[in-house]
Design a protein around this motif. Structure first.
Motif, PDB file in Angstrom:
ATOM      1  N   UNK A  63       3.349  47.507  64.094  1.00 56.73           N
ATOM      2  CA  UNK A  63       3.089  48.579  65.216  1.00 56.73           C
ATOM      3  C   UNK A  63       2.066  48.388  65.763  1.00 56.73           C
ATOM      4  N   UNK A  64       1.403  48.628  66.650  1.00 61.77           N
ATOM      5  CA  UNK A  64       0.480  48.514  67.382  1.00 61.77           C
ATOM      6  C   UNK A  64      -0.453  49.833  67.693  1.00 61.77           C
ATOM      7  N   UNK A  65      -1.364  49.439  67.712  1.00 60.30           N
ATOM      8  CA  UNK A  65      -2.319  50.986  68.067  1.00 60.30           C
ATOM      9  C   UNK A  65      -3.242  50.826  68.977  1.00 60.30           C
ATOM     10  N   UNK A  66      -3.283  51.653  70.802  1.00 58.65           N
ATOM     11  CA  UNK A  66      -3.301  51.425  71.406  1.00 58.65           C
ATOM     12  C   UNK A  66      -4.333  51.926  71.755  1.00 58.65           C
ATOM     13  N   UNK A  67      -6.548  51.947  71.958  1.00 57.77           N
ATOM     14  CA  UNK A  67      -6.804  53.078  71.963  1.00 57.77           C
ATOM     15  C   UNK A  67      -6.760  53.387  73.910  1.00 57.77           C
ATOM     16  N   UNK A  68      -6.768  54.865  73.696  1.00 65.29           N
ATOM     17  CA  UNK A  68      -6.822  55.213  75.301  1.00 65.29           C
ATOM     18  C   UNK A  68      -8.043  55.722  75.595  1.00 65.29           C
ATOM     19  N   UNK A  69      -9.119  55.896  74.659  1.00 70.69           N
ATOM     20  CA  UNK A  69      -9.778  55.911  75.911  1.00 70.69           C
ATOM     21  C   UNK A  69     -10.696  54.412  76.483  1.00 70.69           C
ATOM     22  N   UNK A  70     -10.067  53.905  75.127  1.00 68.40           N
ATOM     23  CA  UNK A  70     -11.218  52.084  76.120  1.00 68.40           C
ATOM     24  C   UNK A  70     -10.053  51.134  76.071  1.00 68.40           C
ATOM     25  N   UNK A  71      -9.328  51.260  76.133  1.00 67.77           N
ATOM     26  CA  UNK A  71      -7.496  50.709  76.986  1.00 67.77           C
ATOM     27  C   UNK A  71      -7.107  49.835  76.395  1.00 67.77           C
TER      28      UNK A  71
END
Length: 86
Positions: A67-75
């Protein structure tokens, strides 16, 4: 044919692109949605989930059983958690 799995997070759409190992971030634009960004993720992203208030979008990565976590601010994909087979 494998269809991408799309999640609505706020006004945006986040699309898991399967064999391309990416997730597309789409924002509303004139006449529809426009690609804002494309994030490289782990093997075979199958689905996305999240909430507008959270800093991360979750992505199921079937090929690596994570399960991956994408940092929305840094993309970017910032981390992943191994969850095991299926």
């Amino acid at each position: 044919m494998i269809r991408p799995v799309t999640s609505r997070i706020g006004s945006e759409l986040w699309v898991a692109n399967g064999a391309s190992y990416t997730v597309s971030r789409l924002k509303p634009g004139a006449g529809g949605y426009e690609k804002q960004a494309e994030v490289t993720v782990g093997a075979w992203p199958a689905a996305t989930a999240g909430r507008e208030v959270d800093p991360y979008v979750l992505v199921v990565q079937r090929g690596s059983d994570t399960l991956g976590f994408i940092d929305k601010e840094r993309g970017v994909l910032s981390d992943a958690l191994w969850v095991g087979d299926e």
